[in-house]
Design a protein around this motif. Sequence first.
Motif, PDB file in Angstrom:
ATOM      1  N   ASP A  37      43.077  20.285  74.427  1.00  0.00           N
ATOM      2  CA  ASP A  37      42.255  20.678  73.289  1.00  0.00           C
ATOM      3  C   ASP A  37      42.962  21.758  72.492  1.00  0.00           C
ATOM      4  N   ARG A  38      43.018  21.589  71.201  1.00  0.00           N
ATOM      5  CA  ARG A  38      43.563  22.661  70.373  1.00  0.00           C
ATOM      6  C   ARG A  38      42.912  22.622  69.009  1.00  0.00           C
ATOM      7  N   ALA A  66      40.913  21.741  77.927  1.00  0.00           N
ATOM      8  CA  ALA A  66      41.996  22.589  78.421  1.00  0.00           C
ATOM      9  C   ALA A  66      42.884  22.961  77.241  1.00  0.00           C
ATOM     10  N   PRO A  67      43.075  24.259  76.982  1.00  0.00           N
ATOM     11  CA  PRO A  67      43.875  24.651  75.825  1.00  0.00           C
ATOM     12  C   PRO A  67      45.301  24.094  75.924  1.00  0.00           C
ATOM     13  N   THR A  68      45.773  23.479  74.867  1.00  0.00           N
ATOM     14  CA  THR A  68      47.084  22.823  74.899  1.00  0.00           C
ATOM     15  C   THR A  68      48.196  23.758  75.345  1.00  0.00           C
ATOM     16  N   GLU A  69      48.152  25.021  74.900  1.00  0.00           N
ATOM     17  CA  GLU A  69      49.319  25.873  75.188  1.00  0.00           C
ATOM     18  C   GLU A  69      49.367  26.307  76.644  1.00  0.00           C
ATOM     19  N   SER A  70      48.314  26.058  77.409  1.00  0.00           N
ATOM     20  CA  SER A  70      48.437  26.333  78.840  1.00  0.00           C
ATOM     21  C   SER A  70      48.004  25.128  79.654  1.00  0.00           C
ATOM     22  N   ALA A  72      49.732  22.824  81.322  1.00  0.00           N
ATOM     23  CA  ALA A  72      50.374  22.619  82.622  1.00  0.00           C
ATOM     24  C   ALA A  72      49.715  23.503  83.677  1.00  0.00           C
ATOM     25  N   GLU A  73      49.399  24.738  83.304  1.00  0.00           N
ATOM     26  CA  GLU A  73      48.755  25.655  84.235  1.00  0.00           C
ATOM     27  C   GLU A  73      47.356  25.157  84.588  1.00  0.00           C
ATOM     28  N   LYS A  74      46.638  24.737  83.543  1.00  0.00           N
ATOM     29  CA  LYS A  74      45.277  24.279  83.789  1.00  0.00           C
ATOM     30  C   LYS A  74      45.276  23.064  84.705  1.00  0.00           C
ATOM     31  N   GLY A 202      57.715  22.034  71.772  1.00  0.00           N
ATOM     32  CA  GLY A 202      57.170  22.202  73.115  1.00  0.00           C
ATOM     33  C   GLY A 202      57.951  23.257  73.864  1.00  0.00           C
ATOM     34  N   SER A 203      58.074  23.076  75.164  1.00  0.00           N
ATOM     35  CA  SER A 203      58.739  24.114  75.938  1.00  0.00           C
ATOM     36  C   SER A 203      60.246  23.906  75.967  1.00  0.00           C
TER      37      SER A 203
END
Lengths: 508, 299, 306
Positions: A37-38, A66-70, A72-74, A202-203
């Motif tokens: 989600d963003r 789940a916020p897009t920028e985190s 992977a963590e979520k 992205g990363s």
Amino acid sequence: MKQLNRILALILVLSLLPLSMTALADEPVTITIWGSDRENMPFRNGLMTIELLKERLGINIEILSAPTESLAEKYGLLMAGGDIPTIVQYKAKDLLLYKDAWQPLNDLINETDTPNLWKVYGDPEIRRKVSDADGNMRFIGQRTAITAGKLFFWRQDWLDKLNLETPRTVEDLYNVFVAIRDGDPNGNGEKDEIPFSVRKNGSNNRGNVMPFVHNWGIAETFFAEDGQVRFGATDPRMKEALEWLHRCYAEKLLDPEYLTRDKTAWYSEWTNNQVFMSYDWSAYIDNVSNLFKGTDSDVHIVGAVPPEGPTGISETRDQLQPITVDEDWNAGIFVGASAEQKAAALKLFDYLYSEEGMILLNFGVEGEHYNVVDGQFVYSDLIMNNPDGLSPQDALRTFGIQSMLTLLQDARYERAFVSDEVNRIRDIYEQEGHIGEAFPTLAFTNDEQSVINEKYTEIETYVNEMIDKFIMGVEPLEGFDAFAAQVEKMGLQEVLAAYQAAYDRYMK
Amino acid sequence: MSVTEAAVRRSNRIRVSRGRKLFLAFNTAVLLLLCAAMLYPVLFVLAASFSEETAILKGEVTLLPVRVHIRAYEKVFHYPLLWKSYANTLLYTGLGTAINLVLTVFGAWSLSQKKMVGRRFLTLMCTFTMFFNGGMIPTFLVVKELKLLNTLWAILLPGAVSTYNMILMRTFFMAIPQSLVEAAELDGCNDFGVLFRIVLPLSLASLMTIGMFYAVAHWNSYFSAVLYLNRPELYPLQIILRQVVLMNEIVENASSTENVMAEGIKYATIVVAMLPMLCVYPFVQRYFVKGVMVGSVKE
Amino acid sequence: MAGKRGARLLRRVWSGRYLYLMFLPVFVYYMLFRYAPMVGLVIAFKDFNAFLGFSRSPWVGFKFFSQFFRSIYLWRLVRNTLLINLYDLVFNFPAAIVLALLLNEVQNRRFKKTAQTITYLPYFVSSVVIASMVVQFLSPSSGIVNHLIASLGGERQYFLTQPGAFRPIFTLMNLWKNIGWNSIIFLAAISGINGELYEACMIDGGGYLRRMWHVTLPGIAGTVVVLVIMRLGHVMDAGYETILLLQNNANLETSDVIGTYVYRRGLRGGEYSYATAVGMFQSVIGFAMVILANFLSRRYSETSLW
């Protein structure tokens, strides 16, 4: 602690009892969906498409954003917790890290129960892209409508201005870069042109720099050659490709700040008339052209085919697949969900793959978001000339159209948005063989996975670090052989064996 | 007036040496320089938030806004989730700090009282957790087991006591004369009475300072939201700030006008996010120095 | 005898009953949120799988620890973590003391207060903002630092990709953020020094430097020692949230610390057990450091944390 919990739970249950008694009768089944989600692509409760899906299917849908920028963590936390929503949407590779979590779908997808899904996944060629190591289907993918996703593009007006011929090979391109750097095509008297610049994506910051290496016949990491899995980063051809990239970097032909150049800074390089060429999603040809709209410049952004490498290869490998396994849209159904929830989830997916569902998720509601004119889908003014000034795509996404649940993309949607130039170059990429074979997302057995966890994660860090150092010249290329030897020592062969086994399974 | 100041004033009457003057000039110069270094980045952000986009990116903005406009702020104020997250952060900061203070005062006061048997052990039990902890994933699992995920309690409870702050307050409490406590007890106060009627009124400085410590931490915290929240309507401000400042989308197609605004919006969001704290702390500042004391935990 | 002592103890406990009542919620907090997660550390010795749960995940003993000890990054991670903390301890810690001493010598009260207000300010800015300012200021093409270097005739530098520059950048950033805030506790300690000591020193003809040396510094030594001991307990932590924001492939050589590694492998890579094992290694070292520092301090000075 447990005791306390029980007491608390009891109190809670008692207090909710009157409520649940009344609700118990005929309550539709509730499924929960977890996904990215963003702000410019919301995935939240209350979106128009989600409300309509609830209504049409008679199920209750609850979104967990789940916020897009985190993301992977979520996802990591979600899976560590073990409390999994009915449906989780994420990258195939990561879904398959926890195979036990997802409902095997082989027996559930068939002609009678899920005819729309069967139309796509009945095809074994498609089926194997979503299959696990044991041959079972573990997730539903996003079916894309086009193949050419990312493209090279440049400023044709600069080529014309400096009377340069269209470069054919990487060496031609290098010469054009030099001519651009020295020829002052922006005419400000300063040597401030940056011949090739990309946006951080992205990363992986150098993601859009690396497609050049495909023209040497390799990929950055794993690729297949004559049925054999190879590792691109330590391949001798990588050394040649890196020599070319380093030459460009050292001579300031490649953006010296490519590691930290974010989108806004990259756009401003374009508007400052500094950039000649780039590589990105096809829509960026239009985005970059739009930057100059309204100014009376003669900027002309044109798509370009990949430059030929030393052996005449002109292709990029990181294109869209028929099923996009690398993006965040793949959906697994939690194995621990109740039978009703699983049934509802399948019903939802089958609907999303149906004509009616496809239209809702690609075009919206007739008369509101689109109209049919002469049998053609045309977006309404609400979308194309949005009153809030949103771009057509952002406007669609505020309704949940072309968003996380658009699992079946429609080619008409893709073509309706972009300029003729994008359609032209996309067709050339697809029809004239500029799309290289992509390496499939493989499914590993638990043993293979643990080799990869132990060996490859370390190799990956090391390789990521060294490739950038080679390009930037922090590490001289004489060190390449030592680098390759080090990767061998870190267990590359074991990793390759695991990949080979998985690849052979996939090809079978 | 600090003690040195007083002593120096008295000594000034005796003599003001040239060395002293030189030192004071040097001292002032160093502090002025330091202040400039502290202020500059914040002033830059402020200036950039009012400046035209291209001016920011070309590096024309140094200290004053270039081609002033407030469009970036208009854009930020229209951001729907911003106000909601602002309200959330206010709630988390307010309620969170209140919970922090209550627990910290209770913990610090009881551990500072000699008559509590076993307090040495309990103090060490708390101190131990400063240096040894279960780590992120086990903590997450506990919060999940307690069914706190996606509730405001997941934000407020896991950090409800900072051991360091509790030790600071305990040291402060230990400096309160025991005679006051005993006198109150003779008047028939129990420990709660002593704490609320005698001790807390004397501890305003400590309460304010520790409260500020907690409030800043709440205001700037985002990680517990990343860990524990899945509902946009619960997000705190810092999550929105991160989205604006760090966002790197994978697939996108934002409109050109927005692209051109992005950098200005970034700075405007930063200003909006840090303003409340910057407005509040100068008023609390006078308590800071009086409110903190650190010492051994052994007594 | 024993009965009598027991009765006395009971009476003492009873007299503190309200204190125990007060401490109860704090105790519950520590048990739930600090000690219960420690039980979760067993997953470092198991191959944790959430679907099997704690108890049914298979035991693997020290497998993940030995995997970490065999990693080619072990030494680099430990070195980077220790050095970042050492830089902080050697530069930023004394800097806050110096600031406190300087502020203490200011005679104009309004100036003193203003200087304090301004030096506290950066502490209130969140780390995302600070990190993005660092990236902005250091940008080779548009950053103010490079504009300055270029105008002085120097070569523009891409600092964030130079491994050698990372530690200084990170240390300076923390200095900027924390110096004012950290000076508070020292100012407080200075203000607690008995004024008569200063007078005595002055009557002996001591100048301000001597006063600083003989009265102020000894006066705050206790505070300093306790803070150093606490700080040593965190030598294996480094603010990884901020480091992540400044990290890139080119500076990983110096910027990769245990915290960022755990984050990458555990949270992003889903290797929970491995990450927990590494995190536990970190905690154990930190705890050992505190014990050692406290022991040494008790032995050679009069102060100690406990």
